[in-house]
Design a protein around this motif. Structure first.
Motif, PDB file in Angstrom:
ATOM      1  N   VAL A 184       0.840  -1.197   0.000  1.00 37.12           N
ATOM      2  CA  VAL A 184       0.000   0.000   0.000  1.00 37.12           C
ATOM      3  C   VAL A 184       0.876   1.248   0.000  1.00 37.12           C
ATOM      4  CG1 VAL A 184      -0.220  -0.024   2.541  1.00 37.12           C
ATOM      5  CG2 VAL A 184      -1.930   1.170   1.172  1.00 37.12           C
ATOM      6  N   THR A 185       0.397   2.279  -0.703  1.00 38.89           N
ATOM      7  CA  THR A 185       1.137   3.546  -0.716  1.00 38.89           C
ATOM      8  C   THR A 185       1.083   4.170   0.671  1.00 38.89           C
ATOM      9  OG1 THR A 185       0.334   3.852  -2.957  1.00 38.89           O
ATOM     10  CG2 THR A 185       1.387   5.749  -1.911  1.00 38.89           C
ATOM     11  N   ARG A 186       2.275   4.438   1.242  1.00 38.05           N
ATOM     12  CA  ARG A 186       2.351   5.032   2.587  1.00 38.05           C
ATOM     13  C   ARG A 186       2.566   6.548   2.500  1.00 38.05           C
ATOM     14  NH1 ARG A 186       6.648   3.100   7.280  1.00 38.05           N
ATOM     15  NH2 ARG A 186       5.661   4.334   8.922  1.00 38.05           N
ATOM     16  N   GLY A 187       3.092   7.016   1.390  1.00 34.93           N
ATOM     17  CA  GLY A 187       3.366   8.433   1.178  1.00 34.93           C
ATOM     18  C   GLY A 187       4.367   8.564   0.053  1.00 34.93           C
ATOM     19  N   PRO A 188       4.684   9.737  -0.447  1.00 33.22           N
ATOM     20  CA  PRO A 188       4.059  10.999  -0.107  1.00 33.22           C
ATOM     21  C   PRO A 188       2.692  11.134  -0.788  1.00 33.22           C
ATOM     22  CG  PRO A 188       5.726  11.348  -1.805  1.00 33.22           C
ATOM     23  CD  PRO A 188       5.761   9.897  -1.452  1.00 33.22           C
ATOM     24  N   TRP A 207       6.965  12.017   2.755  1.00 32.72           N
ATOM     25  CA  TRP A 207       8.055  11.034   2.701  1.00 32.72           C
ATOM     26  C   TRP A 207       8.937  11.252   1.468  1.00 32.72           C
ATOM     27  CZ3 TRP A 207       6.875   5.061   2.358  1.00 32.72           C
ATOM     28  CH2 TRP A 207       7.983   4.343   2.829  1.00 32.72           C
ATOM     29  N   LEU A 208      10.195  11.608   1.691  1.00 38.34           N
ATOM     30  CA  LEU A 208      11.131  11.838   0.588  1.00 38.34           C
ATOM     31  C   LEU A 208      11.732  10.512   0.128  1.00 38.34           C
ATOM     32  CD1 LEU A 208      13.160  14.853   2.114  1.00 38.34           C
ATOM     33  CD2 LEU A 208      11.206  14.943   0.538  1.00 38.34           C
ATOM     34  N   LEU A 209      12.049  10.451  -1.145  1.00 36.73           N
ATOM     35  CA  LEU A 209      12.680   9.231  -1.661  1.00 36.73           C
ATOM     36  C   LEU A 209      14.046   9.008  -1.014  1.00 36.73           C
ATOM     37  CD1 LEU A 209      12.153   6.934  -3.654  1.00 36.73           C
ATOM     38  CD2 LEU A 209      13.278   8.284  -5.420  1.00 36.73           C
ATOM     39  N   SER A 210      14.710  10.125  -0.675  1.00 33.86           N
ATOM     40  CA  SER A 210      16.037  10.004  -0.050  1.00 33.86           C
ATOM     41  C   SER A 210      15.938   9.430   1.368  1.00 33.86           C
ATOM     42  CB  SER A 210      16.738  11.359  -0.028  1.00 33.86           C
ATOM     43  OG  SER A 210      15.888  12.318   0.566  1.00 33.86           O
TER      44      SER A 210
END
Ligand code: KG4
Ligand code: ZN
Length: 367
Positions: free
Chosen positions: A103-107, A358-361
């Motif tokens: 499931v998508t948690r963010g962003p 939530w950043l990818l980094s």
């Protein structure tokens, strides 16, 4: 590890078939509600799409000229169960035949994310299946791993690769040396590329979402009619679209004040070509600098025809851009990214929260 091992349905016959068949077998249900699409999908082994159901809310938001967060979350609540049922039905599987739920948690929008997250948690609790929270930008990257069916397997991307993620909320240039590993090279300092399309479309009186409207108007226009600025930001891998946006705005105001009717198609074509030049130019420079084996362009803006044609014409690297229906938000990509997390051991607890920023980094490979 996945609970069941399954035999591949087709005997491996090509290197791609063999590469994919050698992966652990697992079937994932993906759920995506980060913005204005309610989506569910079933994907096998991170590659093969068994179903991909998407209910878009575009018509609901069009009258506001953008996504109205409260309307979005309420619509997700109304649609999510039917979409999950549809995804399972189209895939001809029951929940008992699924190995994990991604499931998508963010962003994304907090109120939208929690709808998908709560449904995923409920299903995980009821079935005992592993729950895997996925970063939406990582999911866009993994859209490049998807194949339409087990008869039409596309070869998996090769590392190291440079990925340009261009969506409504993000513009990120990343280097991937291996699965689930992202080295952020740069990103936008102001507007995301999709956001710039949406804002300029609104300025020109074109409908939401702006990307497809600008693309359509641009088809009739001259990309050289206006020489809008390109922010190359030499020495960095970052992007900036605010100067371009201001330049278009100034041109529009100037023409309005002089009583001229706006040459919408020329403005759209010139704006689009300024965005495309910088996206393509910097992505190819990064591919060169980091000796990438291939280039991925993913996210909603990667549906743009001019972007697709320009990078394919200019690149000396293999370029992979997903088919149009996998560029914009969908849950097949969430399930694909979730698969690679599952086989590396990720299991999230049922009390994880959504991460709207939530950043990818900040995304880590599973421990
Ligand atoms: O990835 P996406 O579906 O949602 C986000 O994660 O944001 O991207 C949506 C963005 C919107 O800004 C939309 O205008 C843009 O993708 N977009 C396009 C095109 N189709 C969608 N931009 C340019 N050209 C297109 N054909
Ligand atoms: Zn997206």
């Amino acid at each position: 590890m996945p609970r069941r091992k399954r035999q591949p349905q087709h005997l491996p016959s090509t290197p791609t078939d063999e590469a994919v068949a050698s992966l652990p077998a697992a079937r994932l249900l993906g759920i995506e509600t980060s913005c204005d699409e309610t989506a569910a999908a079933v994907v096998e082994n991170g590659h093969v799409i068994l179903s991909n159901a998407v209910a878009t809310q575009i018509d609901l938001h069009a009258k506001y000229g953008g996504v109205f967060p409260e309307v979005a979350s309420r619509q997700h609540i109304l649609t999510i169960h039917a979409i999950i049922e549809e995804a399972l039905k189209q895939a001809h599987v029951s929940l008992q035949e699924v190995d994990a739920i991604a499931v998508t948690r963010g962003p994304g929008l907090a109120g939208s994310l929690v709808v998908g997250m709560n449904v995923a948690k409920g299903l995980a609790l009821a079935t005992g299946l592993p729950l895997i929270g996925v970063n939406h930008l990582e999911a866009h990257v993994y859209s490049a791993w998807l194949s339409p069916s087990s008869e039409m397997l596309t070869p998996p991307p090769n590392f190291p690769l440079v990925a340009l993620i261009v969506s409504g909320g993000h513009t990120e240039l990343v280097l991937m040396n291996e699965h689930l590993n992202y080295q952020r090279l740069g990103g936008t300092l102001d507007d995301a590329a999709g956001e710039a399309f949406d804002k300029i479309a609104r300025l020109l009186g074109l409908s939401y979402p702006g990307g497809p409207s600008i693309q359509k108007a641009a088809e009739e226009g001259n990309p050289h009619a206006f020489n809008f600025p390109r922010a190359w930001l030499e020495g960095s891998w970052d992007f900036s679209f605010s100067g371009l946006k201001t330049a278009v705005l100034r041109e529009v105001r100037r023409m309005e004040e002089s009583g001229r009717s706006l040459p919408i198609s020329d403005l759209a074509a010139s704006f689009q070509s300024a965005v495309v030049d910088v996206l393509v130019g910097k992505t190819l420079m990064a591919a060169q600098a980091f000796r990438a084996k291939e280039v991925l362009i993913v996210g909603g803006v990667s549906a743009n025809k001019a972007l697709r044609q320009t990078i394919e014409a200019q690149s000396t690297f293999p370029v992979r851009i997903p088919p149009l229906h996998l560029c914009t938000d969908n849950a097949a990509m969430t399930a694909a990214a979730g698969y690679f997390r599952l086989i590396q051991g990720q299991r999230d607890s049922l009390d994880i929260d959504v991460l709207p920023n939530w950043l990818l980094s900040e995304v880590m490979p599973p421990l």
